[in-house]
Enzyme design. Structure first.
Site, PDB file in Angstrom:
ATOM      1  N   ARG B  49       0.704  -1.257  -0.053  1.00 53.04           N
ATOM      2  CA  ARG B  49       0.071  -0.729  -0.405  1.00 53.04           C
ATOM      3  C   ARG B  49       0.457   1.317   0.025  1.00 53.04           C
ATOM      4  NH1 ARG B  49       1.299   1.744   4.421  1.00 53.04           N
ATOM      5  NH2 ARG B  49       0.803   3.830   4.277  1.00 53.04           N
ATOM      6  N   GLY B  50       0.168   2.680  -0.329  1.00 57.45           N
ATOM      7  CA  GLY B  50       0.477   3.877  -0.505  1.00 57.45           C
ATOM      8  C   GLY B  50       1.130   4.232  -1.599  1.00 57.45           C
ATOM      9  N   ALA B  51       0.276   5.039  -2.060  1.00 56.17           N
ATOM     10  CA  ALA B  51       0.831   5.340  -3.449  1.00 56.17           C
ATOM     11  C   ALA B  51       2.000   4.948  -4.340  1.00 56.17           C
ATOM     12  CB  ALA B  51       0.203   7.052  -3.789  1.00 56.17           C
ATOM     13  N   ARG B  96      -6.332  -1.492  -8.566  1.00 62.16           N
ATOM     14  CA  ARG B  96      -7.132  -0.143  -6.910  1.00 62.16           C
ATOM     15  C   ARG B  96      -7.644   0.623  -8.046  1.00 62.16           C
ATOM     16  NH1 ARG B  96      -3.897   1.081  -1.576  1.00 62.16           N
ATOM     17  NH2 ARG B  96      -6.061   2.324  -1.584  1.00 62.16           N
ATOM     18  N   GLN B 203      -2.826   2.446  10.601  1.00 66.96           N
ATOM     19  CA  GLN B 203      -2.097   3.435  10.337  1.00 66.96           C
ATOM     20  C   GLN B 203      -0.475   3.274  11.091  1.00 66.96           C
ATOM     21  OE1 GLN B 203      -4.200   4.408   8.857  1.00 66.96           O
ATOM     22  NE2 GLN B 203      -4.756   3.949   7.085  1.00 66.96           N
ATOM     23  N   ASP B 244      -1.814  13.650   0.802  1.00 67.51           N
ATOM     24  CA  ASP B 244      -2.178  13.065  -0.445  1.00 67.51           C
ATOM     25  C   ASP B 244      -2.763  13.819  -2.208  1.00 67.51           C
ATOM     26  OD1 ASP B 244      -3.100  11.164   2.101  1.00 67.51           O
ATOM     27  OD2 ASP B 244      -3.839  10.027   0.239  1.00 67.51           O
ATOM     28  N   ASN B 254      -4.914  15.333   3.473  1.00 66.97           N
ATOM     29  CA  ASN B 254      -4.036  14.281   4.193  1.00 66.97           C
ATOM     30  C   ASN B 254      -5.864  13.234   4.903  1.00 66.97           C
ATOM     31  OD1 ASN B 254      -1.808  12.901   3.912  1.00 66.97           O
ATOM     32  ND2 ASN B 254      -1.264  13.450   6.962  1.00 66.97           N
ATOM     33  N   LYS B 255      -5.085  12.403   4.949  1.00 71.01           N
ATOM     34  CA  LYS B 255      -5.524  11.599   5.913  1.00 71.01           C
ATOM     35  C   LYS B 255      -6.569  12.039   7.230  1.00 71.01           C
ATOM     36  CE  LYS B 255      -5.308   7.763   6.134  1.00 71.01           C
ATOM     37  NZ  LYS B 255      -5.634   6.779   4.707  1.00 71.01           N
TER      38      LYS B 255
END
Lengths: 353, 353
Positions: B49-51, B96, B203, B244, B254-255
């Site tokens: 995971r993680g772009a 994805r 996370q 993001d 962001n998150k």
């Protein structure tokens, strides 16, 4: 009494019943308490929690102990009976040694008993039952009064954020922070409550959202870190939280996360109210800095149920409370009235009266 | 490469290995990827995971697909081979669909292939492998550069708060927000990192605290709602988070929870930095208001593993992201440099170059 607001403790026709809060929100189990040992266990295992609720539970527990003792030994002398009851009170008090209200309620039961000229054990039994009911009724009245004093703040269509559980489940009924909301709801004032889940123990998700739903209040559950976003969307018009202790200068100790919510409220220009019994104000504590913050075990942060969610041996901080400086508090809502900030001098004067 | 910082993806002597992030922090499992289907599944199931990490994984996945196809059909013509590879790229992309970096990496692999005059299938295979390695190396360099540009901010003895995971696990190595911390640690600069657990998906607790521990960085895990208390104790000197998307005016998506941390940092006078690749800046998005916030399912907030922790049918908000207004951001740390606030005009000029 507002319909459908859950009750943590009920006493009807000699039956003492606790709502088992450890099973919420998955199961709603009312458990009749038939022995002092059972009451002790219920308090110890947090089946009943919240300082005022524990006080009421302890008082009824002592009354229950008196009745059971009389049944077993109908010929007991008032002197021996009183001595046995003192032992039962000590035993009940040991279920949660740090619960100030429990100690206070048991002490009040015994002091009243000592002041009461009892003719026989049956007389003592009846007296203790009446005293427990009185403690219960006083707590109900206090909550209702807090509700009434906070009610004028609540307008139709408001969004209200709360943190942790300062609701009916923590007291005899209605709660402290939630009391004005229940009274508003009862009057047909429509509000939309947002409940912070309140990590690590999730009182907001397990208890607050559950009790508000039972009463038919519109409630939305969020994780603690969503509060800023929800506020930024203009959805919150007021914050109401409870308090564990209020210092003489007005600083407020409450569940961890309260301080953060107060800062966010200030940033967005949202009023931030603290609702609590007047007895929560402790003039012997000068400021918030004098309040020792309990640091709890790491497992609450690292586990969920039996599942580990953080690395083995990770360092953890787990302060159970934080202190919100009085400058961030818009006002205190107590049974003695609503005190807008600055309120420290006013509450001091009232206390000294 | 800083020793002991975990790597999400490694490629050595033709072996593609992912660290299975779904098993962290309880088990550390490195899984060799031997088929395109396995890579697809690993991306789909969030094992990786993680772009940026997904982009690298996708590129290697296509290279792996090419080699497997050649083994099965050594006589395939370059034209048919290319056609088959386009199908594999589409398939990998479907793992994805919203991952921009995955789409970008696969497109780059194919564009490079189309621009490359291939003599035969083996030649194509080697070329794709080199291109995947190049994408991987570029991402490593970018992270290192972000780390170097943020490094001067970090002083010995600092307390640093981070939120979510913008670490090595989300990229090829070192991370974005964590890159300056790893470089500082490598230089013997002592810092104390506080990691917000980052509800609902944790996370911070599952990934950030784990990877920092692996690298020997001093890390302390807290629940999101403890940040204000920890800041009030003077324990935090800087906040670094990832992003993001950064809008043209400098607002940062962001998150969820980032906005709240930024407000707390401002309240306590603590610098708040955002670290991200320059490509995260999206000039086509004028302001944060133009960023649509993904609302995820209620089960993430109401459950933990298989255990339900909120009442049935409770209303829930679950925004995955929030937007931090640029006014709250002290500076942007990118591979192109450190941009103190106000930075919107500066980044626009750089982009137009």
């Amino acid at each position: 009494m507002i319909s459908n607001v859950p009750k943590s403790v009920t006493y009807e026709q000699g039956h003492l019943i606790f709502l088992d809060q450890t099973k919420l929100p998955n199961e709603v189990v009312f458990e009749e308490q038939t022995s002092v040992e059972q009451v002790w266990h219920s308090i110890k295992m947090l089946k009943i929690r919240g300082a005022p609720a524990i006080g009421v539970a302890g008082a009824y527990g002592l009354s229950l102990g008196a009745r059971n003792l009389l049944k077993k030994n109908p010929q007991i002398s008032p002197e021996n009976f009183t001595r046995e009851l003192e032992k039962i009170a000590d035993y009940l008090d040991s279920s949660r040694p740090t619960a100030v209200n429990l100690k206070w309620a048991l002490k009040r039961m015994l002091s009243s008993l000592h002041a009461h000229p009892a003719k026989n054990a049956k007389d003592i039994c009846n007296f203790l039952e009446q005293e427990a009911i009185l403690i219960h009724e006083e707590d109900k009245k206090l909550c209702k009064k807090i509700g009434e004093n906070g009610l004028p703040l609540i307008k139709n269509g408001m969004g209200i954020l709360t943190h942790c559980n300062a609701g009916a489940l923590a007291v005899s009924e209605l709660g402290t922070a939630l009391a004005p909301i229940y009274l508003a709801h009862d009057k047909g004032i429509k509000v939309k409550v947002y409940s912070d889940e309140t990590r690590p123990l999730l009182q907001g998700s397990r208890l607050t959202s559950w009790e508000l739903m039972q009463a038919g209040v519109d409630v939305t559950l969020i994780t603690d870190n969503m509060a800023a976003h929800i506020m930024s969307q203009g959805l919150i018009n007021m914050v109401i939280v409870g308090a564990d202790r209020v210092a003489a200068n007005g600083d407020v100790a409450n569940k961890i996360g309260t301080h953060g919510v107060a800062i966010l409220a200030k940033h967005f220009g949202i009023p931030f109210y603290v609702a609590c019994p007047f007895s929560t104000i402790d003039l012997k504590t000068a400021t918030g800095k004098d309040i020792e913050i309990e640091e709890r075990g790491a497992e609450e942060v690292c586990h969920f149920g039996e599942r580990r969610t953080a690395p083995e041996k990770v360092k953890v901080r787990n302060p159970a409370f934080d202190v919100t400086p009085h400058a961030l508090v818009t006002g205190l809502i107590t049974e003695m009235g609503l005190f807008p900030n600055p309120y420290a001098e006013k509450i001091k004067q009232l206390y000294l009266k």
